[in-house]
Structure formats: structure tokens, C-alpha cells
Design a protein around this motif. Structure first.
Motif, PDB file in Angstrom:
ATOM      1  N   UNK A  75      -4.870 -67.542  43.506  1.00  0.00           N
ATOM      2  CA  UNK A  75      -4.018 -68.651  43.905  1.00  0.00           C
ATOM      3  C   UNK A  75      -4.562 -69.909  43.249  1.00  0.00           C
ATOM      4  N   UNK A  76      -3.702 -70.614  42.531  1.00  0.00           N
ATOM      5  CA  UNK A  76      -4.114 -71.848  41.872  1.00  0.00           C
ATOM      6  C   UNK A  76      -3.391 -73.027  42.508  1.00  0.00           C
ATOM      7  N   UNK A  77      -4.081 -74.156  42.505  1.00  0.00           N
ATOM      8  CA  UNK A  77      -3.513 -75.360  43.110  1.00  0.00           C
ATOM      9  C   UNK A  77      -4.037 -76.583  42.385  1.00  0.00           C
ATOM     10  N   UNK A  78      -3.261 -77.674  42.502  1.00  0.00           N
ATOM     11  CA  UNK A  78      -3.665 -78.931  41.858  1.00  0.00           C
ATOM     12  C   UNK A  78      -3.013 -80.082  42.603  1.00  0.00           C
ATOM     13  N   UNK A  79      -3.806 -81.117  42.856  1.00  0.00           N
ATOM     14  CA  UNK A  79      -3.287 -82.360  43.419  1.00  0.00           C
ATOM     15  C   UNK A  79      -4.031 -83.510  42.761  1.00  0.00           C
ATOM     16  N   UNK A  80      -3.257 -84.390  42.140  1.00  0.00           N
ATOM     17  CA  UNK A  80      -3.813 -85.507  41.376  1.00  0.00           C
ATOM     18  C   UNK A  80      -4.798 -84.967  40.348  1.00  0.00           C
ATOM     19  N   UNK A  81      -6.076 -85.378  40.378  1.00  0.00           N
ATOM     20  CA  UNK A  81      -7.025 -84.917  39.359  1.00  0.00           C
ATOM     21  C   UNK A  81      -7.907 -83.762  39.838  1.00  0.00           C
ATOM     22  N   UNK A 125      -7.007 -72.315  56.901  1.00  0.00           N
ATOM     23  CA  UNK A 125      -6.714 -73.748  56.887  1.00  0.00           C
ATOM     24  C   UNK A 125      -7.897 -74.563  56.371  1.00  0.00           C
ATOM     25  N   UNK A 126      -9.094 -74.033  56.527  1.00  0.00           N
ATOM     26  CA  UNK A 126     -10.303 -74.730  56.076  1.00  0.00           C
ATOM     27  C   UNK A 126     -10.494 -74.643  54.566  1.00  0.00           C
ATOM     28  N   UNK A 127      -9.753 -73.779  53.900  1.00  0.00           N
ATOM     29  CA  UNK A 127      -9.927 -73.583  52.454  1.00  0.00           C
ATOM     30  C   UNK A 127      -9.510 -74.838  51.688  1.00  0.00           C
ATOM     31  N   UNK A 128     -10.275 -75.149  50.685  1.00  0.00           N
ATOM     32  CA  UNK A 128      -9.972 -76.290  49.826  1.00  0.00           C
ATOM     33  C   UNK A 128      -8.594 -76.129  49.191  1.00  0.00           C
ATOM     34  N   UNK A 129      -8.262 -74.905  48.780  1.00  0.00           N
ATOM     35  CA  UNK A 129      -6.948 -74.647  48.182  1.00  0.00           C
ATOM     36  C   UNK A 129      -5.820 -74.999  49.142  1.00  0.00           C
ATOM     37  N   UNK A 183     -16.774 -78.593  46.119  1.00  0.00           N
ATOM     38  CA  UNK A 183     -17.902 -79.282  45.498  1.00  0.00           C
ATOM     39  C   UNK A 183     -18.134 -78.876  44.046  1.00  0.00           C
ATOM     40  N   UNK A 184     -17.253 -78.022  43.485  1.00  0.00           N
ATOM     41  CA  UNK A 184     -17.431 -77.564  42.102  1.00  0.00           C
ATOM     42  C   UNK A 184     -16.072 -77.372  41.462  1.00  0.00           C
ATOM     43  N   UNK A 185     -16.050 -77.433  40.146  1.00  0.00           N
ATOM     44  CA  UNK A 185     -14.846 -77.145  39.376  1.00  0.00           C
ATOM     45  C   UNK A 185     -14.980 -75.705  38.894  1.00  0.00           C
ATOM     46  N   UNK A 245      -8.259 -79.693  41.052  1.00  0.00           N
ATOM     47  CA  UNK A 245      -7.602 -78.388  40.995  1.00  0.00           C
ATOM     48  C   UNK A 245      -8.554 -77.330  41.527  1.00  0.00           C
ATOM     49  N   UNK A 246      -7.990 -76.175  41.878  1.00  0.00           N
ATOM     50  CA  UNK A 246      -8.821 -75.115  42.431  1.00  0.00           C
ATOM     51  C   UNK A 246      -8.181 -73.757  42.174  1.00  0.00           C
TER      52      UNK A 246
END
Length: 191
Positions: A20-26, A52-56, A89-91, A28-29
């Protein structure tokens, strides 16, 4: 012998895991998800279950978009890695050298190595216990034509050109390919 058990255990595997990929502003995950499915065809809707706690989940809810990427079996290790490390905390794209293109219609990463992928626009999110089920209308479908064949009007993966990772549980994967046993029940097809 089958018997009732008194501990939490879900049985959904072996099964395919999507990225699953996601992006908001600058930001992404990318993350792995084992609980996902097509929900409907008119319109095309796909759903994925996320904590719900997932960064994505946070990026998806902020952007209103997500990508679903199916990758070949040689990416099983990557599936496991991105599924067990937080992107807060990481790309992960840079750290694990994951190449992607920006979606054509939505602002989501689509993996270059995906043999099949969706761009999805969020239409609903509901809580079901420990997870949120996020449904999205599929806005773009990507397909590596070389990895599929058509049989009686139905498109199927060409297992001579594609190996699919199947997650068995507890970080263990199997590979489904041309040497895996396949049975054709043609006599039961819709008439």
C-alpha cells in the motif's frame, strides 16, 4: 481433529500481500497489507484493512488517496521489511531503493516493479475492532501485459512469466509459479 480454541487466531493465509502506497504533501510511505479485497465492480472498489496507528493510515486519510501494488515473489523480503518498519521516522522508498512513478490520476506512488496496481480514491473508512477498513474507488488500473494471458475471455496471470508471493504467516512466504500444481475445472464454468 478440529476443536474450539480459547485464544485469538485468525485464519486468512496463505494469501497475497499487497504493498500500500500513500503520499500527502512532501511525505510518502509504503507498507504491506495482508487483509485486502475487491469489494465491487460498478464502480470498481477496493478495500484494505489498516491499523489506525499506522503512518500510512494517517497519510491516506489526509490525502484521500492510496495505491495498491502487487509485486512478484522476488519482492517477498521487501514486503516483509516494509511491513514491519514504520515510515514515520524514515523514508522507506530511499532506504530500500524502491522505485516508483507518480500516479497518473491521483497523487500516489505506483511501484515500477508492480505487475498490477491500482490508484484508489477513498470513499469510506470504518472501524472494525483493531483495524480500519478503508474503501477506495479505483481510478486507474496498471497491468504489465507481458505477465498475463487470456483464456476463454478471462485474463489470468501467466505463471510461466510470473511468480507470486503467498504469505503463510509468521514472516514465512511461499512462491506460486508454473511448477505449482494447478487444476482446471472447466466443466463447472458459467454457462
Amino acid at each position: 481433529m478440529r476443536k474450539p480454541i480459547d485464544y485469538v487466531s485468525g485464519h486468512a493465509y496463505p494469501g497475497m500481500v499487497v504493498l500500500v502506497t500513500s503520499k500527502h504533501e512532501d511525505k510518502h510511505n509504503i507498507m504491506a497489507a495482508g487483509f485486502h479485497t475487491t469489494i465491487g465492480y460498478a464502480p470498481l472498489i477496493y478495500g484494505v484493512s489498516l491499523r489506525k496507528e499506522a503512518y500510512s493510515y494517517d497519510l491516506i486519510m489526509k490525502s484521500g488517496n492510496f495505491g495498491i501494488n502487487f509485486v512478484p515473489a522476488n519482492y517477498a523480503e521487501l514486503i516483509q521489511i516494509v511491513g514491519t518498519r514504520s515510515g514515520r521516522e524514515r523514508d522507506k522508498f530511499s532506504e530500500y531503493n524502491i522505485e516508483y512513478d507518480n500516479g497518473i490520476n491521483l497523487n500516489v506512488p505506483i511501484l515500477k516493479e508492480a505487475y498490477f496496481a491500482y490508484e484508489c480514491k477513498v470513499i469510506d473508512s470504518r472501524n472494525y475492532g483493531s483495524h480500519e477498513f478503508v474503501a477506495g474507488e479505483i481510478k486507474t488500473i496498471y497491468k504489465d501485459e507481458d505477465k498475463f494471458i487470456e483464456i476463454d475471455g478471462w485474463t489470468m496471470p501467466d505463471m510461466n512469466k510470473l511468480e507470486i508471493p503467498l504469505y503463510l504467516g509468521r514472516s514465512v512466504y511461499a512462491t506460486f509459479n508454473a511448477s505449482s500444481e494447478q487444476k482446471d475445472y472447466v466443466k463447472y464454468r458459467f454457462q
